[in-house]
Design a protein around this motif. Structure first.
Motif, PDB file in Angstrom:
ATOM      1  N   LEU A  68       0.847  -0.817   0.084  1.00 55.12           N
ATOM      2  CA  LEU A  68       0.137  -0.332   0.082  1.00 55.12           C
ATOM      3  C   LEU A  68       1.096   1.714   0.226  1.00 55.12           C
ATOM      4  O   LEU A  68       0.578   1.762  -0.481  1.00 55.12           O
ATOM      5  CB  LEU A  68      -0.697  -0.209   0.817  1.00 55.12           C
ATOM      6  CG  LEU A  68      -1.491   1.350   1.610  1.00 55.12           C
ATOM      7  CD1 LEU A  68      -2.574   1.747   0.399  1.00 55.12           C
ATOM      8  CD2 LEU A  68      -2.858   0.995   2.620  1.00 55.12           C
ATOM      9  N   GLU A  71       2.405   2.359  -3.443  1.00 52.72           N
ATOM     10  CA  GLU A  71       1.003   2.736  -4.007  1.00 52.72           C
ATOM     11  C   GLU A  71       1.282   3.438  -3.869  1.00 52.72           C
ATOM     12  O   GLU A  71       1.188   4.889  -5.137  1.00 52.72           O
ATOM     13  CB  GLU A  71       0.502   1.749  -3.993  1.00 52.72           C
ATOM     14  CG  GLU A  71      -0.328   0.541  -4.924  1.00 52.72           C
ATOM     15  CD  GLU A  71      -1.475  -0.117  -4.467  1.00 52.72           C
ATOM     16  OE1 GLU A  71      -2.569   0.225  -5.695  1.00 52.72           O
ATOM     17  OE2 GLU A  71      -1.691  -0.908  -3.758  1.00 52.72           O
ATOM     18  N   ILE A  72       1.575   4.275  -2.852  1.00 53.97           N
ATOM     19  CA  ILE A  72       0.805   5.243  -2.128  1.00 53.97           C
ATOM     20  C   ILE A  72       1.937   6.592  -2.963  1.00 53.97           C
ATOM     21  O   ILE A  72       1.471   7.226  -4.012  1.00 53.97           O
ATOM     22  CB  ILE A  72       0.221   6.044  -0.754  1.00 53.97           C
ATOM     23  CG1 ILE A  72      -1.053   4.724  -0.513  1.00 53.97           C
ATOM     24  CG2 ILE A  72       0.615   7.190  -0.467  1.00 53.97           C
ATOM     25  CD1 ILE A  72      -1.001   5.011   0.793  1.00 53.97           C
ATOM     26  N   ALA A 113       0.376  11.697   8.694  1.00 51.95           N
ATOM     27  CA  ALA A 113      -0.537  11.185   7.927  1.00 51.95           C
ATOM     28  C   ALA A 113      -1.382   9.670   7.103  1.00 51.95           C
ATOM     29  O   ALA A 113      -1.603   9.543   7.451  1.00 51.95           O
ATOM     30  CB  ALA A 113      -1.003  12.969   7.290  1.00 51.95           C
ATOM     31  N   LEU A 114      -0.148  10.273   6.837  1.00 51.63           N
ATOM     32  CA  LEU A 114       0.678   9.066   5.515  1.00 51.63           C
ATOM     33  C   LEU A 114       0.381   7.398   6.774  1.00 51.63           C
ATOM     34  O   LEU A 114      -0.502   6.828   6.515  1.00 51.63           O
ATOM     35  CB  LEU A 114       2.121   8.958   5.835  1.00 51.63           C
ATOM     36  CG  LEU A 114       2.413   7.756   4.117  1.00 51.63           C
ATOM     37  CD1 LEU A 114       1.743   7.692   3.462  1.00 51.63           C
ATOM     38  CD2 LEU A 114       3.812   8.571   3.957  1.00 51.63           C
ATOM     39  N   TYR A 116      -1.199   7.614   9.453  1.00 50.08           N
ATOM     40  CA  TYR A 116      -2.127   6.936  10.196  1.00 50.08           C
ATOM     41  C   TYR A 116      -3.150   6.203   8.909  1.00 50.08           C
ATOM     42  O   TYR A 116      -3.949   5.543   9.183  1.00 50.08           O
ATOM     43  CB  TYR A 116      -2.862   8.669  11.125  1.00 50.08           C
ATOM     44  CG  TYR A 116      -4.241   8.774  10.894  1.00 50.08           C
ATOM     45  CD1 TYR A 116      -4.669   7.397  12.152  1.00 50.08           C
ATOM     46  CD2 TYR A 116      -5.371   9.482   9.758  1.00 50.08           C
ATOM     47  CE1 TYR A 116      -5.716   8.156  12.425  1.00 50.08           C
ATOM     48  CE2 TYR A 116      -6.753   9.502   9.948  1.00 50.08           C
ATOM     49  CZ  TYR A 116      -7.062   8.554  11.656  1.00 50.08           C
ATOM     50  OH  TYR A 116      -8.179   8.498  11.961  1.00 50.08           O
ATOM     51  N   LEU A 117      -2.750   6.861   7.403  1.00 44.92           N
ATOM     52  CA  LEU A 117      -3.847   6.797   6.658  1.00 44.92           C
ATOM     53  C   LEU A 117      -3.827   5.014   6.718  1.00 44.92           C
ATOM     54  O   LEU A 117      -4.204   3.838   6.404  1.00 44.92           O
ATOM     55  CB  LEU A 117      -3.821   7.592   5.314  1.00 44.92           C
ATOM     56  CG  LEU A 117      -4.287   8.896   6.004  1.00 44.92           C
ATOM     57  CD1 LEU A 117      -4.299   9.401   4.255  1.00 44.92           C
ATOM     58  CD2 LEU A 117      -6.143   8.416   5.730  1.00 44.92           C
ATOM     59  N   LEU A 120      -4.975   3.063   9.566  1.00 44.47           N
ATOM     60  CA  LEU A 120      -6.286   2.272   9.120  1.00 44.47           C
ATOM     61  C   LEU A 120      -6.400   1.669   8.265  1.00 44.47           C
ATOM     62  O   LEU A 120      -7.397   0.553   8.222  1.00 44.47           O
ATOM     63  CB  LEU A 120      -7.140   3.686   8.710  1.00 44.47           C
ATOM     64  CG  LEU A 120      -7.182   4.936   9.715  1.00 44.47           C
ATOM     65  CD1 LEU A 120      -8.558   6.048   8.915  1.00 44.47           C
ATOM     66  CD2 LEU A 120      -8.242   4.338  10.954  1.00 44.47           C
ATOM     67  N   ALA A 121      -6.357   1.571   7.270  1.00 43.60           N
ATOM     68  CA  ALA A 121      -6.460   0.818   6.242  1.00 43.60           C
ATOM     69  C   ALA A 121      -6.287  -0.761   6.563  1.00 43.60           C
ATOM     70  O   ALA A 121      -6.889  -1.753   6.056  1.00 43.60           O
ATOM     71  CB  ALA A 121      -6.150   1.139   4.468  1.00 43.60           C
ATOM     72  N   ARG A 124      -8.965  -2.396   8.641  1.00 42.34           N
ATOM     73  CA  ARG A 124      -9.939  -2.704   8.126  1.00 42.34           C
ATOM     74  C   ARG A 124      -9.845  -4.494   7.809  1.00 42.34           C
ATOM     75  O   ARG A 124     -10.324  -4.616   7.618  1.00 42.34           O
ATOM     76  CB  ARG A 124     -10.332  -1.150   6.673  1.00 42.34           C
ATOM     77  CG  ARG A 124     -11.615  -1.419   7.092  1.00 42.34           C
ATOM     78  CD  ARG A 124     -11.813  -0.262   5.553  1.00 42.34           C
ATOM     79  NE  ARG A 124     -11.485  -1.021   4.743  1.00 42.34           N
ATOM     80  CZ  ARG A 124     -12.180  -2.050   4.244  1.00 42.34           C
ATOM     81  NH1 ARG A 124     -12.967  -2.598   4.579  1.00 42.34           N
ATOM     82  NH2 ARG A 124     -11.050  -1.611   2.971  1.00 42.34           N
TER      83      ARG A 124
ATOM     84  N   LEU B   7      -7.411   5.883  -4.756  1.00 41.07           N
ATOM     85  CA  LEU B   7      -6.531   4.662  -3.631  1.00 41.07           C
ATOM     86  C   LEU B   7      -6.437   4.675  -2.458  1.00 41.07           C
ATOM     87  O   LEU B   7      -6.569   4.008  -1.266  1.00 41.07           O
ATOM     88  CB  LEU B   7      -5.185   5.087  -4.324  1.00 41.07           C
ATOM     89  CG  LEU B   7      -3.933   3.975  -3.378  1.00 41.07           C
ATOM     90  CD1 LEU B   7      -4.314   2.293  -3.498  1.00 41.07           C
ATOM     91  CD2 LEU B   7      -3.031   4.722  -3.425  1.00 41.07           C
ATOM     92  N   SER B  11      -8.557   2.600  -0.311  1.00 38.94           N
ATOM     93  CA  SER B  11      -7.843   1.500   0.916  1.00 38.94           C
ATOM     94  C   SER B  11      -9.303   1.670   2.265  1.00 38.94           C
ATOM     95  O   SER B  11      -8.547   0.717   2.484  1.00 38.94           O
ATOM     96  CB  SER B  11      -6.971   1.598   0.941  1.00 38.94           C
ATOM     97  OG  SER B  11      -6.405   3.146   1.637  1.00 38.94           O
ATOM     98  N   LEU B  12      -9.782   2.566   1.953  1.00 39.49           N
ATOM     99  CA  LEU B  12     -10.547   2.824   3.639  1.00 39.49           C
ATOM    100  C   LEU B  12     -11.440   2.556   3.863  1.00 39.49           C
ATOM    101  O   LEU B  12     -12.455   2.962   4.641  1.00 39.49           O
ATOM    102  CB  LEU B  12     -10.665   4.212   3.732  1.00 39.49           C
ATOM    103  CG  LEU B  12      -8.946   4.816   3.797  1.00 39.49           C
ATOM    104  CD1 LEU B  12      -8.576   6.655   4.104  1.00 39.49           C
ATOM    105  CD2 LEU B  12      -8.204   4.389   5.539  1.00 39.49           C
ATOM    106  N   LEU B  58      -1.749  14.936   2.883  1.00 34.14           N
ATOM    107  CA  LEU B  58      -0.951  14.133   1.557  1.00 34.14           C
ATOM    108  C   LEU B  58      -1.185  14.919   0.266  1.00 34.14           C
ATOM    109  O   LEU B  58      -0.399  15.254  -0.559  1.00 34.14           O
ATOM    110  CB  LEU B  58      -1.450  12.495   1.594  1.00 34.14           C
ATOM    111  CG  LEU B  58      -0.879  11.854   2.609  1.00 34.14           C
ATOM    112  CD1 LEU B  58      -1.337  10.225   2.407  1.00 34.14           C
ATOM    113  CD2 LEU B  58       0.515  11.993   3.262  1.00 34.14           C
TER     114      LEU B  58
END
Lengths: 207, 75
Positions: A68, A71-72, A113-114, A116-117, A120-121, A124, B7, B11-12, B58
């Motif tokens: 992930l 990809e980001i 922020a990166l 954190y996201l 979360l992902a 999940r 993306l 993903s969330l 971001l």
């Protein structure tokens, strides 16, 4: 994700063939039955069965998080390498490359922020929680060392003057580093006051 | 940037197939409007808007310097 589709006479046989081809064991895969046909043969005992299965290799948290993050980064137009380290209950992703300042941001806010996201992902899709820590060009490591130094020198002043000292607002992770650094100090104690994002650590003399 | 928002959003959420990002570009600004399944709205906003703020952070990190970039959530 790596997967194969296999047709065989039974589900068991198909899965076995797939595992051989992927060279993994049963615990690390997901099996889906795509098609199942059974024809009654002549006189009812010449059964022709065909089962088509898809077997997919499961990724662990470290691999998922790494994929992930890569990809980001691609989508952000950042050229960088991602190294993956595993520790018990923790995955560490180290990003290395050139011009990564924009990925860190002011006071590390983009990096936070990166992280954190990504957390979360990952949470999940996984039942067992695992913390993902992302570091960029050793930023967190340097910050941790600076915070430790700051904690020790503030503790020294508190001891000398016998007066409490209020530190600048910090994130929970940063405050934790201060608390941990001074938790065994015999002269001072630490606690926090205020509400995030302005919560501050206070170092005060013991008794 | 549109791909990045897609993306991150996909993903969330629980319904990634219902994610859609609309891009509207003008001379001095770019609007990225996210549409998600209504059950996923809370996921993308987060407590006190924490998730959508992180997405914006971001996006802004890789946004062009000469344009204002807005990331909004369609109701």
């Amino acid at each position: 994700m790596k997967s194969v589709e296999i047709v065989a006479k039974s589900k068991e046989e198909a899965v076995e063939l797939a595992l051989k081809e992927l060279q993994v064991d049963e615990n690390n895969v997901k099996v889906e039955v795509l098609e199942e046909t059974s024809k009654k043969g002549l006189l009812g005992f010449l059964n022709v069965n065909k089962v088509k299965v898809r077997v997919t290799v499961k990724e662990d948290i470290a691999q998922q998080a790494g994929r992930l993050l890569r990809e980001i980064l691609v989508n952000m137009g950042v050229l960088a390498q991602v190294e993956i380290f595993k520790r018990p209950g923790e995955v560490i992703l180290n990003v290395n490359g050139e011009n990564l300042g924009k990925l860190i941001g002011r006071h590390g806010q983009t990096l936070n922020a990166l992280q954190y996201l990504v957390n979360l992902a990952i949470r999940r899709v996984n039942e067992e929680p695992g913390r993902v820590i992302i570091d960029v060009a050793g930023y967190r490591k340097r910050r941790e060392e600076n915070l430790k130094r700051l904690a020790l020198s503030a503790a020294e002043r508190v001891k000398k003057r016998g007066r409490k000292e209020i530190l600048n607002p910090m994130s929970p992770t940063e405050r934790r580093i201060i608390h941990l650094t001074l938790q065994n100090n015999k002269e001072v104690m630490t606690y926090s006051e205020g509400e995030d994002p302005y919560r501050r650590v206070i170092i005060s003399p013991k008794n | 940037m549109k791909e990045l928002v897609e993306l991150l959003t996909k993903s969330l959420v629980a319904h990634p197939d219902d994610v859609y990002v609309r891009k509207e570009e003008s001379a001095d600004s770019i609007l990225l409007e996210i549409t998600v399944h209504k059950d996923d709205l809370g996921q993308i906003i987060g407590k006190r808007g924490r998730v959508i703020k992180a997405i914006r952070t971001l996006v802004w990190a890789c946004a062009p310097a000469d344009k204002k970039v807005l990331v909004e959530l369609a109701e």
